[in-house]
Design a protein around this motif. Structure first.
Motif, PDB file in Angstrom:
ATOM      1  N   SER A   1       0.847  -1.198   0.000  1.00 57.81           N
ATOM      2  CA  SER A   1       0.000   0.000   0.000  1.00 57.81           C
ATOM      3  C   SER A   1       0.882   1.246   0.000  1.00 57.81           C
ATOM      4  CB  SER A   1      -0.971   0.009   1.184  1.00 57.81           C
ATOM      5  OG  SER A   1      -0.293   0.205   2.388  1.00 57.81           O
TER       6      SER A   1
ATOM      7  N   ILE B   1      -4.829   7.000  -1.393  1.00 63.94           N
ATOM      8  CA  ILE B   1      -4.221   5.738  -0.979  1.00 63.94           C
ATOM      9  C   ILE B   1      -4.210   4.804  -2.185  1.00 63.94           C
ATOM     10  CG2 ILE B   1      -4.470   3.697   0.515  1.00 63.94           C
ATOM     11  CD1 ILE B   1      -3.734   6.204   2.053  1.00 63.94           C
TER      12      ILE B   1
ATOM     13  N   VAL C   1      -3.197   0.743  -3.528  1.00 68.41           N
ATOM     14  CA  VAL C   1      -2.957  -0.637  -3.085  1.00 68.41           C
ATOM     15  C   VAL C   1      -2.624  -1.511  -4.283  1.00 68.41           C
ATOM     16  CG1 VAL C   1      -4.484  -0.488  -1.066  1.00 68.41           C
ATOM     17  CG2 VAL C   1      -5.412  -1.259  -3.246  1.00 68.41           C
TER      18      VAL C   1
ATOM     19  N   TYR D   1     -11.541   2.025  -5.451  1.00 66.89           N
ATOM     20  CA  TYR D   1     -10.230   2.193  -6.064  1.00 66.89           C
ATOM     21  C   TYR D   1     -10.384   2.210  -7.582  1.00 66.89           C
ATOM     22  CZ  TYR D   1      -8.021   1.367  -1.574  1.00 66.89           C
ATOM     23  OH  TYR D   1      -7.617   1.470  -0.283  1.00 66.89           O
TER      24      TYR D   1
END
Length: 187
Positions: free
Chosen positions: A70, A89, A91, A111
């Motif tokens: 991450s 963020i 990942v 995401y």
């Protein structure tokens, strides 16, 4: 049918700067043996497909490793003389294919794909993202990134060829404005 028109009415304003393409997203090849740790650091936008969310100049992103899979992403641009930053963020969505990242800039949004198609980690990187709407059409994003504010034209042309080989239409790709950024006190 009513649901279809409602969906189109909702989605089209969000993709105003993008051009939808018929059919599902292409499945381009990504960087084999991608090493997330080596990708970390500062990247400058050299060229992109036009987007609604990037309208300024001096666009860059800084990637920081948080865990093995991450990352923290801080993207910035200068728009109308003001520095604008957004934090997200990222990942690794599939540990078997670490070049296929997902990035979100909001806790309420899922995401979005952020696929590294090619990188040498020290000079340039090619990034692709695509959103598929009911497999009827898709909207894609593509970026050429560099560790410096410029890239040789031959590198940019080679990057365009890689996108084209992966069935990514980059005819509308445009150069990003990175001039005068060094004089900006907050960057």
């Amino acid at each position: 049918m009513k649901l279809y028109f409602t969906l189109v009415a909702f989605v089209l304003p969000l993709i105003r700067a993008q051009v939808p393409h018929w059919g599902p997203c292409p499945e381009p090849s990504v960087q084999p043996g991608f090493k997330l740790k080596l990708f970390m650091g500062r990247w400058f936008e050299i060229a992109k497909l036009p987007t609604q969310f990037e309208r300024g100049h001096c666009i860059e992103s800084n990637f920081t490793l948080m865990t093995d899979n991450s990352i923290r992403v801080v993207s910035s641009e200068i728009l109308k003389g003001e520095l604008r930053k957004i934090e997200g963020i990222g990942v690794t969505e599939d540990l078997k294919n670490p070049a296929k990242l997902g990035i979100s800039y909001s806790y309420v949004l899922p995401y979005s794909p952020y696929w590294i198609l090619a990188t040498d980690y020290v000079n340039s990187a090619l990034v692709y993202s695509c959103t598929d709407v009911l497999r009827l059409f898709h909207v894609d994003f593509a970026w050429i990134l560099s560790r410096t504010r410029t890239l040789p034209e031959a590198t940019v042309q080679k990057s365009m060829e890689i996108f084209a080989k992966n069935n990514i239409d980059v005819i509308r790709m445009k150069a990003s404005n990175q001039s005068g950024c060094e004089k900006t006190p907050w960057l």
